[in-house]
Design a protein around this motif. Structure first.
Motif, PDB file in Angstrom:
ATOM      1  N   ALA A  10     -19.908 -25.991  53.574  1.00 18.55           N
ATOM      2  CA  ALA A  10     -20.714 -26.853  54.448  1.00 18.55           C
ATOM      3  C   ALA A  10     -19.831 -27.538  55.488  1.00 18.55           C
ATOM      4  N   ARG A  11     -18.626 -27.960  55.100  1.00 22.83           N
ATOM      5  CA  ARG A  11     -17.702 -28.614  56.035  1.00 22.83           C
ATOM      6  C   ARG A  11     -17.295 -27.645  57.138  1.00 22.83           C
ATOM      7  N   VAL A  12     -16.977 -26.403  56.768  1.00 25.75           N
ATOM      8  CA  VAL A  12     -16.612 -25.389  57.765  1.00 25.75           C
ATOM      9  C   VAL A  12     -17.792 -25.140  58.703  1.00 25.75           C
ATOM     10  N   ALA A  13     -18.999 -24.997  58.140  1.00 23.01           N
ATOM     11  CA  ALA A  13     -20.201 -24.752  58.953  1.00 23.01           C
ATOM     12  C   ALA A  13     -20.432 -25.897  59.937  1.00 23.01           C
ATOM     13  N   ARG A  14     -20.262 -27.140  59.483  1.00 26.52           N
ATOM     14  CA  ARG A  14     -20.438 -28.296  60.379  1.00 26.52           C
ATOM     15  C   ARG A  14     -19.443 -28.260  61.529  1.00 26.52           C
ATOM     16  N   LYS A  15     -18.195 -27.932  61.215  1.00 28.49           N
ATOM     17  CA  LYS A  15     -17.161 -27.901  62.252  1.00 28.49           C
ATOM     18  C   LYS A  15     -17.432 -26.787  63.272  1.00 28.49           C
ATOM     19  N   VAL A  16     -17.844 -25.624  62.775  1.00 30.36           N
ATOM     20  CA  VAL A  16     -18.175 -24.514  63.680  1.00 30.36           C
ATOM     21  C   VAL A  16     -19.379 -24.878  64.533  1.00 30.36           C
ATOM     22  N   ASN A  17     -20.429 -25.428  63.916  1.00 28.73           N
ATOM     23  CA  ASN A  17     -21.621 -25.829  64.669  1.00 28.73           C
ATOM     24  C   ASN A  17     -21.282 -26.860  65.729  1.00 28.73           C
ATOM     25  N   HIS A  18     -20.416 -27.808  65.400  1.00 30.06           N
ATOM     26  CA  HIS A  18     -20.013 -28.829  66.371  1.00 30.06           C
ATOM     27  C   HIS A  18     -19.368 -28.177  67.597  1.00 30.06           C
ATOM     28  N   THR A  19     -18.476 -27.224  67.349  1.00 30.40           N
ATOM     29  CA  THR A  19     -17.803 -26.530  68.449  1.00 30.40           C
ATOM     30  C   THR A  19     -18.805 -25.754  69.301  1.00 30.40           C
ATOM     31  N   VAL A  20     -19.729 -25.043  68.652  1.00 27.96           N
ATOM     32  CA  VAL A  20     -20.703 -24.220  69.381  1.00 27.96           C
ATOM     33  C   VAL A  20     -21.686 -25.104  70.154  1.00 27.96           C
ATOM     34  N   GLU A  21     -22.257 -26.094  69.482  1.00 22.89           N
ATOM     35  CA  GLU A  21     -23.272 -26.938  70.124  1.00 22.89           C
ATOM     36  C   GLU A  21     -22.712 -27.742  71.288  1.00 22.89           C
ATOM     37  N   ASN A  22     -21.476 -28.227  71.146  1.00 17.13           N
ATOM     38  CA  ASN A  22     -20.884 -29.052  72.199  1.00 17.13           C
ATOM     39  C   ASN A  22     -20.047 -28.243  73.184  1.00 17.13           C
ATOM     40  N   LYS A  23     -19.973 -26.943  72.942  1.00 12.63           N
ATOM     41  CA  LYS A  23     -19.193 -26.045  73.804  1.00 12.63           C
ATOM     42  C   LYS A  23     -17.789 -26.603  74.077  1.00 12.63           C
ATOM     43  N   THR A  24     -17.161 -27.126  73.019  1.00  8.37           N
ATOM     44  CA  THR A  24     -15.813 -27.650  73.175  1.00  8.37           C
ATOM     45  C   THR A  24     -14.825 -26.492  73.226  1.00  8.37           C
ATOM     46  N   ASP A  25     -13.608 -26.787  73.657  1.00  9.52           N
ATOM     47  CA  ASP A  25     -12.600 -25.728  73.747  1.00  9.52           C
ATOM     48  C   ASP A  25     -11.715 -25.689  72.511  1.00  9.52           C
ATOM     49  N   SER A  26     -12.103 -26.447  71.461  1.00 11.94           N
ATOM     50  CA  SER A  26     -11.294 -26.520  70.248  1.00 11.94           C
ATOM     51  C   SER A  26     -12.101 -26.199  68.998  1.00 11.94           C
ATOM     52  N   LEU A  27     -11.429 -25.587  68.047  1.00 12.80           N
ATOM     53  CA  LEU A  27     -12.014 -25.340  66.734  1.00 12.80           C
ATOM     54  C   LEU A  27     -11.018 -25.856  65.711  1.00 12.80           C
ATOM     55  N   ASP A  28     -11.420 -26.863  64.951  1.00 10.82           N
ATOM     56  CA  ASP A  28     -10.538 -27.471  63.966  1.00 10.82           C
ATOM     57  C   ASP A  28     -11.030 -27.140  62.563  1.00 10.82           C
ATOM     58  N   LEU A  29     -10.355 -26.207  61.918  1.00  8.85           N
ATOM     59  CA  LEU A  29     -10.672 -25.840  60.541  1.00  8.85           C
ATOM     60  C   LEU A  29      -9.491 -26.161  59.630  1.00  8.85           C
ATOM     61  N   ALA A  30      -8.772 -27.222  59.962  1.00 12.80           N
ATOM     62  CA  ALA A  30      -7.647 -27.665  59.135  1.00 12.80           C
ATOM     63  C   ALA A  30      -8.188 -28.243  57.829  1.00 12.80           C
ATOM     64  N   ASN A  31      -7.389 -28.112  56.784  1.00 10.85           N
ATOM     65  CA  ASN A  31      -7.707 -28.704  55.475  1.00 10.85           C
ATOM     66  C   ASN A  31      -9.052 -28.253  54.904  1.00 10.85           C
ATOM     67  N   CYS A  32      -9.379 -26.992  55.063  1.00 15.51           N
ATOM     68  CA  CYS A  32     -10.661 -26.470  54.564  1.00 15.51           C
ATOM     69  C   CYS A  32     -10.488 -25.524  53.370  1.00 15.51           C
ATOM     70  N   LYS A  33      -9.300 -25.404  52.854  1.00 14.92           N
ATOM     71  CA  LYS A  33      -9.011 -24.541  51.706  1.00 14.92           C
ATOM     72  C   LYS A  33      -9.342 -23.060  51.968  1.00 14.92           C
ATOM     73  N   GLY A  51     -14.229 -19.493  75.535  1.00 15.69           N
ATOM     74  CA  GLY A  51     -13.864 -20.856  75.936  1.00 15.69           C
ATOM     75  C   GLY A  51     -13.000 -21.589  74.927  1.00 15.69           C
ATOM     76  N   ILE A  52     -12.686 -20.957  73.806  1.00 17.76           N
ATOM     77  CA  ILE A  52     -11.866 -21.609  72.780  1.00 17.76           C
ATOM     78  C   ILE A  52     -10.387 -21.477  73.160  1.00 17.76           C
ATOM     79  N   HIS A  53      -9.740 -22.614  73.388  1.00 15.98           N
ATOM     80  CA  HIS A  53      -8.334 -22.617  73.781  1.00 15.98           C
ATOM     81  C   HIS A  53      -7.411 -23.191  72.716  1.00 15.98           C
ATOM     82  N   HIS A  54      -7.969 -23.933  71.772  1.00 16.37           N
ATOM     83  CA  HIS A  54      -7.158 -24.579  70.734  1.00 16.37           C
ATOM     84  C   HIS A  54      -7.806 -24.335  69.372  1.00 16.37           C
ATOM     85  N   ILE A  55      -7.032 -23.806  68.434  1.00 17.21           N
ATOM     86  CA  ILE A  55      -7.538 -23.617  67.070  1.00 17.21           C
ATOM     87  C   ILE A  55      -6.513 -24.187  66.095  1.00 17.21           C
ATOM     88  N   SER A  56      -7.023 -24.969  65.151  1.00 17.52           N
ATOM     89  CA  SER A  56      -6.179 -25.452  64.064  1.00 17.52           C
ATOM     90  C   SER A  56      -6.700 -24.904  62.742  1.00 17.52           C
TER      91      SER A  56
END
Length: 177
Positions: A10-33, A51-56
């Protein structure tokens, strides 16, 4: 156990949805096991991958990075893979022509990841706390954009210290002898 796995998904899904919905240039999946990059993310993010330029993906349990990941996120400028179990990088990484910074600290590299030497746009490489003993000094010296290479807490030999200093036009960070 299942509850914790469900929470992680669910945490990963929320983070991905946040990136997609807000069309941000970052995807933060740090500390997700994460043990692998979830295949479902490719489909979920297909409308915004360019449009993704930064991934953690820091502090997960990744053992490898796939060629599909590299091909999907071809516009990456920064990639944080610190704190995983990586010991090699896919050759396809050389296609990330916009990559300026990569953090591979606290992984399991024994050798300098060769694909990095082919990335002419790289400005910063962080390989702190790995098991690296050898570094291709001449290849690194020819990387015109490289500004900083962090090799602290690696068992690099004294011969490397002597060889590298006159060759490199960038900041080389090594642990004290």
């Amino acid at each position: 156990m299942q509850r914790r796995m469900g929470e992680a998904v669910a945490r990963v899904a929320r983070k991905v949805n946040h990136t997609v919905e807000n069309k941000t240039d970052s995807l933060d999946l740090a500390n997700c096991k994460l043990m692998t990059f979830p295949v479902g993310i490719y489909k979920a993010m297909r409308s915004v991958t360019e449009g993704i330029h930064h991934i953690s993906l820091a502090n997960n349990e990744l053992k490898s990075l796939t060629s599909r990941f590299v091909a999907t996120f071809s516009q990456l400028r920064e990639l944080n893979l610190a704190g995983n179990y990586l010991h090699r990088l896919p050759e396809e990484l050389t296609s990330l022509r916009h990559l300026r910074a990569i953090n591979l600290s606290r992984n399991r590299f024994r050798r300098f990841p060769e694909p990095l030497a082919a990335l002419t746009s790289l400005e910063t490489i962080d390989l702190e706390e790995n098991e690296i003993t050898e570094v291709p000094a001449e290849q690194l010296a020819s990387m015109a954009s490289l500004r900083s290479l962090n090799l602290r807490a690696n068992p690099v030999g004294p011969e490397l210290r002597l060889l590298v200093k006159p060759l490199v036009p960038f900041d080389l960070l090594l642990s004290p002898e």
